[in-house]
Design an enzyme around this catalytic site. Structure first.
Site, PDB file in Angstrom:
ATOM      1  N   TYR A 105      -0.383 -10.205  -8.926  1.00 33.25           N
ATOM      2  CA  TYR A 105      -1.470  -9.234  -8.127  1.00 33.25           C
ATOM      3  C   TYR A 105      -2.758  -9.945  -8.264  1.00 33.25           C
ATOM      4  CZ  TYR A 105      -4.466  -5.051  -7.957  1.00 33.25           C
ATOM      5  OH  TYR A 105      -5.351  -4.052  -7.414  1.00 33.25           O
ATOM      6  N   ASP A 144       1.049  -8.212  -4.066  1.00 35.56           N
ATOM      7  CA  ASP A 144      -0.211  -7.944  -3.331  1.00 35.56           C
ATOM      8  C   ASP A 144      -1.141  -9.041  -3.537  1.00 35.56           C
ATOM      9  OD1 ASP A 144      -2.712  -7.170  -2.392  1.00 35.56           O
ATOM     10  OD2 ASP A 144      -2.726  -5.248  -3.766  1.00 35.56           O
ATOM     11  N   ASN A 146      -3.692  -9.661  -1.523  1.00 33.06           N
ATOM     12  CA  ASN A 146      -5.074  -9.168  -1.269  1.00 33.06           C
ATOM     13  C   ASN A 146      -5.553  -9.997  -0.272  1.00 33.06           C
ATOM     14  OD1 ASN A 146      -6.541  -7.056  -2.231  1.00 33.06           O
ATOM     15  ND2 ASN A 146      -5.892  -7.657  -4.365  1.00 33.06           N
ATOM     16  N   ASP A 241      -0.515   3.926  -1.798  1.00 33.42           N
ATOM     17  CA  ASP A 241      -1.544   3.464  -0.592  1.00 33.42           C
ATOM     18  C   ASP A 241      -0.681   2.095  -0.008  1.00 33.42           C
ATOM     19  OD1 ASP A 241      -2.105   2.091  -2.734  1.00 33.42           O
ATOM     20  OD2 ASP A 241      -4.415   1.737  -2.162  1.00 33.42           O
TER      21      ASP A 241
END
Length: 256
Positions: A105, A144, A146, A241
């Site tokens: 993450y 994720d 990002n 989400d």
């Protein structure tokens, strides 16, 4: 062999949104989570046949990762082994006889890019970490990350240029990561696919309008390319989400 990665935006929250039905239906060999937002002892999961591994942030209700796997690893490592990066529960590495699996993450650069400088140091450290592992065994990393790598990876690239997740700096770091010997598996199979995203803001009916970003990835060391079968983004699954992503790859380990 099926692998799933999902930023659940709070494991306790998603458990109230039919997570177990999704988990059982997908029936993955490896199920990697990001942003679990929990501490040890806050959730007890009954997952017969799975080994469970968690990395918790020191800050309550923040960050955190997990892996649920049918395959018992040889070794489990938490974090990068660098103190500045290892207080937010952002990384778990499982070692198997022929490969490493990592759930990650990546830190968000945040509004006004107030954490961009830190993010750059994380990206360098992570790239060095996975590159070093790849000198010993094959590597699969997911999560994720990002960052939307290219304009094709988000709906509104022009208006989001220089925003967190689509800065030139973050995109360049992701390019450097791939150049260190890794394959973005979704783009390997679907190099020109548009309009398929893994994250949507909760604002402005973004998911309904499919105004999203592809910031969740399965990447593999290049020596595994011939073993890849497919990479999917499971946009019909709700609860967060983000939606889950999937990697289908040749069997790399025997179940134990």
């Amino acid at each position: 062999m099926k692998l799933i990665s999902w930023n659940v935006n709070g494991l306790r929250a998603v458990l109230k949104k039919d997570f177990m039905t999704t988990f059982n239906t997908l029936d993955a060999d490896f199920f990697c989570l990001q942003e679990t937002k929990m501490q040890a002892g806050q959730v007890t999961l009954d997952l017969p046949g799975y080994h469970q591994y968690f990395n918790y942030a020191e800050k309550k209700g923040y960050s955190g990762t997990a892996i649920f796997t049918k395959y018992k690893p040889l070794n489990v490592t938490y974090g990068l082994g660098i103190d500045i990066h290892d207080h937010e529960g952002r990384l778990i590495t499982l070692e198997y006889p022929t490969f490493y699996l990592i759930t990650c993450y990546t830190p968000n650069s945040q509004n006004e890019l107030k954490r961009l400088d830190y993010r750059m140091t994380w990206d360098d450290a992570f790239r060095n970490y996975v590159h070093q592992l790849s000198q010993h065994k094959s590597v699969i990393f997911c999560g994720d990350l990002n960052v939307a790598h290219e304009a094709i990876d988000l709906k509104n690239d022009k208006t989001n240029h220089h925003n967190a997740g689509f800065t030139d700096e973050e995109r360049a770091k992701f390019t450097a990561l791939l150049n260190a010997g890794f394959t973005d598996t979704f783009r390997h199979f679907y190099p020109d696919q548009t309009g398929v995203y893994s994250w949507w803001s909760y604002r402005f009916n973004a998911r309904k309008n499919n105004a999203g970003w592809r910031i969740d990835y399965f990447c593999t060391s290049n020596d595994l390319t011939d073993k890849l079968h497919d990479a999917k983004i499971l946009t019909d699954i709700y609860g967060s989400d983000h939606c889950p992503i999937e990697l289908d790859i040749a069997d790399l380990v025997q179940k134990s």
